[in-house]
Design an enzyme around this catalytic site. Structure first.
Site, PDB file in Angstrom:
ATOM      1  N   ASP A  52       0.850  -1.184   0.000  1.00  0.00           N
ATOM      2  CA  ASP A  52       0.000   0.000   0.000  1.00  0.00           C
ATOM      3  C   ASP A  52       0.890   1.241   0.000  1.00  0.00           C
ATOM      4  O   ASP A  52       1.562   1.543   0.982  1.00  0.00           O
ATOM      5  CB  ASP A  52      -0.888  -0.048   1.252  1.00  0.00           C
ATOM      6  CG  ASP A  52      -1.702   1.217   1.434  1.00  0.00           C
ATOM      7  OD1 ASP A  52      -1.642   2.096   0.549  1.00  0.00           O
ATOM      8  OD2 ASP A  52      -2.393   1.323   2.463  1.00  0.00           O
ATOM      9  N   GLU A 130      30.922  11.513  -1.701  1.00  0.00           N
ATOM     10  CA  GLU A 130      31.731  11.425  -0.471  1.00  0.00           C
ATOM     11  C   GLU A 130      30.850  11.796   0.702  1.00  0.00           C
ATOM     12  O   GLU A 130      30.540  12.961   0.901  1.00  0.00           O
ATOM     13  CB  GLU A 130      32.889  12.428  -0.500  1.00  0.00           C
ATOM     14  CG  GLU A 130      33.800  12.365  -1.696  1.00  0.00           C
ATOM     15  CD  GLU A 130      34.696  13.617  -1.735  1.00  0.00           C
ATOM     16  OE1 GLU A 130      35.319  13.965  -0.731  1.00  0.00           O
ATOM     17  OE2 GLU A 130      34.746  14.250  -2.799  1.00  0.00           O
ATOM     18  N   GLU A 132      29.889  12.478   4.515  1.00  0.00           N
ATOM     19  CA  GLU A 132      30.405  12.802   5.844  1.00  0.00           C
ATOM     20  C   GLU A 132      29.284  12.598   6.863  1.00  0.00           C
ATOM     21  O   GLU A 132      28.112  12.742   6.540  1.00  0.00           O
ATOM     22  CB  GLU A 132      30.906  14.247   5.875  1.00  0.00           C
ATOM     23  CG  GLU A 132      32.108  14.443   4.969  1.00  0.00           C
ATOM     24  CD  GLU A 132      32.551  15.886   4.842  1.00  0.00           C
ATOM     25  OE1 GLU A 132      33.743  16.109   4.562  1.00  0.00           O
ATOM     26  OE2 GLU A 132      31.720  16.794   4.994  1.00  0.00           O
ATOM     27  N   GLU A 187      37.158  13.328  10.019  1.00  0.00           N
ATOM     28  CA  GLU A 187      37.004  14.597   9.312  1.00  0.00           C
ATOM     29  C   GLU A 187      37.415  15.770  10.194  1.00  0.00           C
ATOM     30  O   GLU A 187      37.886  15.583  11.307  1.00  0.00           O
ATOM     31  CB  GLU A 187      35.553  14.755   8.818  1.00  0.00           C
ATOM     32  CG  GLU A 187      35.381  14.529   7.314  1.00  0.00           C
ATOM     33  CD  GLU A 187      36.261  15.423   6.444  1.00  0.00           C
ATOM     34  OE1 GLU A 187      36.649  16.526   6.888  1.00  0.00           O
ATOM     35  OE2 GLU A 187      36.573  15.002   5.305  1.00  0.00           O
ATOM     36  N   GLU A 194      34.512  10.473   7.463  1.00  0.00           N
ATOM     37  CA  GLU A 194      34.204  10.279   6.045  1.00  0.00           C
ATOM     38  C   GLU A 194      34.712   8.910   5.627  1.00  0.00           C
ATOM     39  O   GLU A 194      35.793   8.492   6.036  1.00  0.00           O
ATOM     40  CB  GLU A 194      34.893  11.375   5.201  1.00  0.00           C
ATOM     41  CG  GLU A 194      34.696  11.187   3.702  1.00  0.00           C
ATOM     42  CD  GLU A 194      35.247  12.347   2.855  1.00  0.00           C
ATOM     43  OE1 GLU A 194      35.070  13.525   3.254  1.00  0.00           O
ATOM     44  OE2 GLU A 194      35.866  12.076   1.811  1.00  0.00           O
ATOM     45  N   HIS A 243      29.828  15.666  -1.222  1.00  0.00           N
ATOM     46  CA  HIS A 243      30.360  16.106  -2.519  1.00  0.00           C
ATOM     47  C   HIS A 243      30.020  15.036  -3.551  1.00  0.00           C
ATOM     48  O   HIS A 243      30.151  13.847  -3.264  1.00  0.00           O
ATOM     49  CB  HIS A 243      31.887  16.242  -2.478  1.00  0.00           C
ATOM     50  CG  HIS A 243      32.371  17.255  -1.488  1.00  0.00           C
ATOM     51  ND1 HIS A 243      33.673  17.320  -1.085  1.00  0.00           N
ATOM     52  CD2 HIS A 243      31.719  18.242  -0.829  1.00  0.00           C
ATOM     53  CE1 HIS A 243      33.821  18.310  -0.208  1.00  0.00           C
ATOM     54  NE2 HIS A 243      32.642  18.870  -0.034  1.00  0.00           N
ATOM     55  N   ARG A 314      38.850  25.169  -3.141  1.00  0.00           N
ATOM     56  CA  ARG A 314      37.741  24.445  -2.544  1.00  0.00           C
ATOM     57  C   ARG A 314      36.640  25.367  -2.026  1.00  0.00           C
ATOM     58  O   ARG A 314      35.768  24.931  -1.294  1.00  0.00           O
ATOM     59  CB  ARG A 314      38.257  23.561  -1.399  1.00  0.00           C
ATOM     60  CG  ARG A 314      39.051  22.373  -1.897  1.00  0.00           C
ATOM     61  CD  ARG A 314      39.670  21.609  -0.735  1.00  0.00           C
ATOM     62  NE  ARG A 314      40.600  20.598  -1.256  1.00  0.00           N
ATOM     63  CZ  ARG A 314      40.344  19.291  -1.286  1.00  0.00           C
ATOM     64  NH1 ARG A 314      39.218  18.824  -0.816  1.00  0.00           N
ATOM     65  NH2 ARG A 314      41.232  18.452  -1.780  1.00  0.00           N
ATOM     66  N   GLU A 331      33.587  18.040  -9.402  1.00  0.00           N
ATOM     67  CA  GLU A 331      33.075  17.759  -8.063  1.00  0.00           C
ATOM     68  C   GLU A 331      32.088  18.862  -7.685  1.00  0.00           C
ATOM     69  O   GLU A 331      32.478  20.023  -7.571  1.00  0.00           O
ATOM     70  CB  GLU A 331      34.235  17.736  -7.059  1.00  0.00           C
ATOM     71  CG  GLU A 331      33.804  17.508  -5.618  1.00  0.00           C
ATOM     72  CD  GLU A 331      34.923  17.788  -4.605  1.00  0.00           C
ATOM     73  OE1 GLU A 331      35.609  18.820  -4.719  1.00  0.00           O
ATOM     74  OE2 GLU A 331      35.106  16.956  -3.693  1.00  0.00           O
ATOM     75  N   ARG A 333      30.147  20.525  -4.890  1.00  0.00           N
ATOM     76  CA  ARG A 333      30.432  20.517  -3.453  1.00  0.00           C
ATOM     77  C   ARG A 333      29.244  20.911  -2.577  1.00  0.00           C
ATOM     78  O   ARG A 333      29.327  20.903  -1.363  1.00  0.00           O
ATOM     79  CB  ARG A 333      31.623  21.437  -3.166  1.00  0.00           C
ATOM     80  CG  ARG A 333      32.881  20.945  -3.856  1.00  0.00           C
ATOM     81  CD  ARG A 333      34.042  21.916  -3.703  1.00  0.00           C
ATOM     82  NE  ARG A 333      34.428  22.147  -2.317  1.00  0.00           N
ATOM     83  CZ  ARG A 333      35.199  21.348  -1.599  1.00  0.00           C
ATOM     84  NH1 ARG A 333      35.690  20.257  -2.147  1.00  0.00           N
ATOM     85  NH2 ARG A 333      35.493  21.639  -0.348  1.00  0.00           N
TER      86      ARG A 333
HETATM   87  P1  ADP Z   1      38.437  14.756  -2.054  1.00  0.00           P
HETATM   88  O1  ADP Z   1      39.792  15.167  -2.500  1.00  0.00           O
HETATM   89  O2  ADP Z   1      37.397  15.649  -2.630  1.00  0.00           O
HETATM   90  O3  ADP Z   1      38.306  14.567  -0.567  1.00  0.00           O
HETATM   91  P2  ADP Z   1      38.039  11.866  -2.211  1.00  0.00           P
HETATM   92  O4  ADP Z   1      39.284  11.152  -2.516  1.00  0.00           O
HETATM   93  O5  ADP Z   1      37.553  11.855  -0.802  1.00  0.00           O
HETATM   94  O6  ADP Z   1      38.187  13.359  -2.787  1.00  0.00           O
HETATM   95  O7  ADP Z   1      36.837  11.291  -3.112  1.00  0.00           O
HETATM   96  C1  ADP Z   1      36.909  11.271  -4.494  1.00  0.00           C
HETATM   97  C2  ADP Z   1      35.771  10.457  -5.057  1.00  0.00           C
HETATM   98  O8  ADP Z   1      35.762  10.630  -6.494  1.00  0.00           O
HETATM   99  C3  ADP Z   1      35.889   8.963  -4.819  1.00  0.00           C
HETATM  100  O9  ADP Z   1      34.633   8.434  -4.461  1.00  0.00           O
HETATM  101  C4  ADP Z   1      36.337   8.431  -6.192  1.00  0.00           C
HETATM  102  O10 ADP Z   1      35.959   7.080  -6.443  1.00  0.00           O
HETATM  103  C5  ADP Z   1      35.579   9.370  -7.104  1.00  0.00           C
HETATM  104  N1  ADP Z   1      36.054   9.383  -8.499  1.00  0.00           N
HETATM  105  C6  ADP Z   1      37.285   9.113  -8.984  1.00  0.00           C
HETATM  106  N2  ADP Z   1      37.289   9.152 -10.332  1.00  0.00           N
HETATM  107  C7  ADP Z   1      36.026   9.462 -10.721  1.00  0.00           C
HETATM  108  C8  ADP Z   1      35.374   9.635 -11.973  1.00  0.00           C
HETATM  109  N3  ADP Z   1      36.020   9.513 -13.119  1.00  0.00           N
HETATM  110  N4  ADP Z   1      34.054   9.923 -11.968  1.00  0.00           N
HETATM  111  C9  ADP Z   1      33.370  10.055 -10.821  1.00  0.00           C
HETATM  112  N5  ADP Z   1      33.926   9.901  -9.618  1.00  0.00           N
HETATM  113  C10 ADP Z   1      35.230   9.617  -9.557  1.00  0.00           C
HETATM  114 MG    MG Z   2      35.531  16.229  -1.930  1.00  0.00          MG
HETATM  115 MG    MG Z   3      35.384  15.520   3.402  1.00  0.00          MG
HETATM  116 MG    MG Z   4      36.869  13.488   0.530  1.00  0.00          MG
HETATM  117 MG    MG Z   5      39.424  11.970   0.722  1.00  0.00          MG
END
Ligand code: ADP
Ligand code: MG
Ligand code: MG
Ligand code: MG
Ligand code: MG
Length: 442
Positions: A52, A130, A132, A187, A194, A243, A314, A331, A333
């Site tokens: 439902d 990502e 958090e 974090e 994270e 992000h 950033r 990315e 954000r």
């Molecule tokens: P940050 O530097 O922003 O903290 P992270 O290393 O925590 O970055 O996270 C980066 C994320 O981006 C990871 O989940 C990774 O798998 C993802 N990522 C890497 N390459 C690609 C891509 N080509 N397309 C989408 N996401 C990607």
């Molecule tokens: Mg990030």
């Molecule tokens: Mg973070």
């Molecule tokens: Mg990160």
């Molecule tokens: Mg990271």
């Protein structure tokens, strides 16, 4: 019976599963489920299970409430944190109307539709969210508090990082469930964490976001803690973001990458970014869906406030992280983990594809700290501001035909009435801040 169904039933038997949970999510991205005994699995996998829908947020009206859940067999997984009890498995399901058509209010269906449009242009959409979150203590009655569990900071190690064991337990459980965990760390804020998992097809990662929150909350609770994905649980310290890293692949190659181009970013990548910036304000309603979300989107905490992009800093809304080749990505954000990942990814992809179709060109990237710019400087660089509250964001969404068409009338009506209701209840509540400011002064 298809071989796929037969194989899945064999696994259920081999895993000695007693109960199967059929999971789906409401319009807010909150997971719902019904449990069926394992002997009903065959019926679920072949015909689907009726339920439902009228009691589910943003789903059906009473008069059309019968709906059917059909498990997606590729999402079969045991729930590892229930290993001590009898084995429980879950499927993530698609929601159908009794006549067999997909339910237009099913967030998963909406993402599937946009992904199919991208596929027609030859694109696969990959996302890497990502998440958090905070781990807070429970009180003597077992109720959640906002008392931090530790005083650790960014990348801290034990003993400041008391959550290390809980985090490893979460990582192990997610790994058992098929996640490829890339990193897990403390974090910036105390008790904030994270865990990053590998990007993939957007439908799968949206499913993963739901599973991630479910697993994290369950395991935290087993350890006497409350994991919260609320965007800004505490004033004065960082909020929690989600992000969204995003890229388009064609024939297995990342089409955002062009080794010959400036910044090694392809035209497609730039159009995509331009599209996302163009629709940034309406995406905000979807990616930041709570009253509280907007308390995170304020200057000074690494969360974006202004509509801009950058390959370096950033403080921008859209950042292009430095890796290239297969890892070339943008990315976004702004999103926070209270968002519905299906709708958020759908909105981002629709906006990006709009940029590609219209060949939009992003404004010049802003490589300085935007928070240090004056309003005049921002105006001169044509830097717009993200909506400052849920109602403003909601208005932007209602005015954005592309995103409205993408999410469909059913979801837009639902989101609109949720925003109106929450806003009204928040607007008329008397907050501690008001008492503090006015009680003795007047
Ligand atoms: P940050 O530097 O922003 O903290 P992270 O290393 O925590 O970055 O996270 C980066 C994320 O981006 C990871 O989940 C990774 O798998 C993802 N990522 C890497 N390459 C690609 C891509 N080509 N397309 C989408 N996401 C990607
Ligand atoms: Mg990030
Ligand atoms: Mg973070
Ligand atoms: Mg990160
Ligand atoms: Mg990271």
């Amino acid at each position: 019976m298809s071989t796929d169904v037969a194989k899945t039933l064999e696994r259920i038997e081999a895993d000695k599963v007693k109960f199967v949970r059929l999971q789906f999510s409401d319009i807010q991205g909150l997971p719902k489920n019904v449990a069926i005994p394992a002997w009903q699995a065959e019926k679920a996998l072949t015909e689907g299970i009726s339920f439902d829908g009228s009691s589910i947020e943003g789903f059906a009206r009473i008069e059309e409430s019968d709906m059917v859940l059909k498990p997606d067999t590729s999402t079969y997984s045991l729930l590892p944190w229930r290993a001590n009890e009898c084995p429980v498995a879950r499927f993530i399901c698609d929601v159908y109307m009794p006549d067999g058509t997909p339910f237009e209010g099913d967030p998963r269906h909406i993402l599937r539709k946009v992904l199919a449009e991208a596929k027609e242009m030859g694109y696969t959409f990959n996302t890497g969210p990502e998440l958090e979150f905070f781990l807070f203590k429970l009180d003597e009655e077992g109720m959640p508090t906002i008392v931090p569990q530790d005083k650790g900071g960014y990348f801290d190690l034990a003993p400041t990082d008391l959550a290390e064991d809980v985090r490893s337990e979460i990582v192990l459980a997610l790994t058992d469930m098929g996640f490829e965990i890339e990193a897990s760390h403390h974090e910036v804020a105390e008790s904030q964490h994270e865990i990053d998992f590998k990007y993939g097809d957007a439908l799968k990662t949206a499913d993963n976001v739901i599973t991630f929150k479910y697993a994290t909350k369950s395991i935290a609770l087993q350890n006497g803690l409350n994991a919260t994905f609320m965007a800004k649980p505490k004033f004065g310290i960082n909020g929690s973001g989600m992000h969204v890293n995003a890229s388009l692949f064609k024939d297995g190659e990342n089409v955002f990458y062009d080794p010959e181009a400036p910044l090694q970013l392809s035209e497609v990548a730039l159009h995509f970014i331009a599209g996302v910036l163009e629709h940034a304000k309406s995406i905000t309603r979807v990616a930041n869906p709570t009253i509280n979300s907007y308390k995170r989107l304020v200057p000074g905490y690494e969360a974006p406030v202004y509509v801009s992009w950058s390959a370096q800093n950033r403080t921008a809304l859209v950042r292009v992280p430095s890796p290239r080749g297969k890892s070339t990505r943008m990315e976004l954000r702004s999103p926070d983990p209270t968002c519905n990942p299906y709708l958020t990814f759908a909105a981002i992809l629709a906006a990006g594809m709009d940029g590609i179709k219209k060949q939009l060109v992003p404004p010049a990237g802003v490589n300085q700290n935007i928070f240090e710019m004056t309003e005049d400087e921002r105006n001169r660089s044509h830097i717009d501001t993200l909506p400052g509250d849920l109602m403003t964001a909601n208005r932007h969404l209602l005015e954005d035909t592309l995103i409205c068409d993408t999410l469909g009338a059913h979801v837009i009506d639902g989101l609109n009435s949720i925003a109106q209701m929450e806003w009204d209840s928040f607007r008329t509540a008397v907050h501690p801040w008001e008492i503090e400011q006015y009680l003795t002064r007047f």
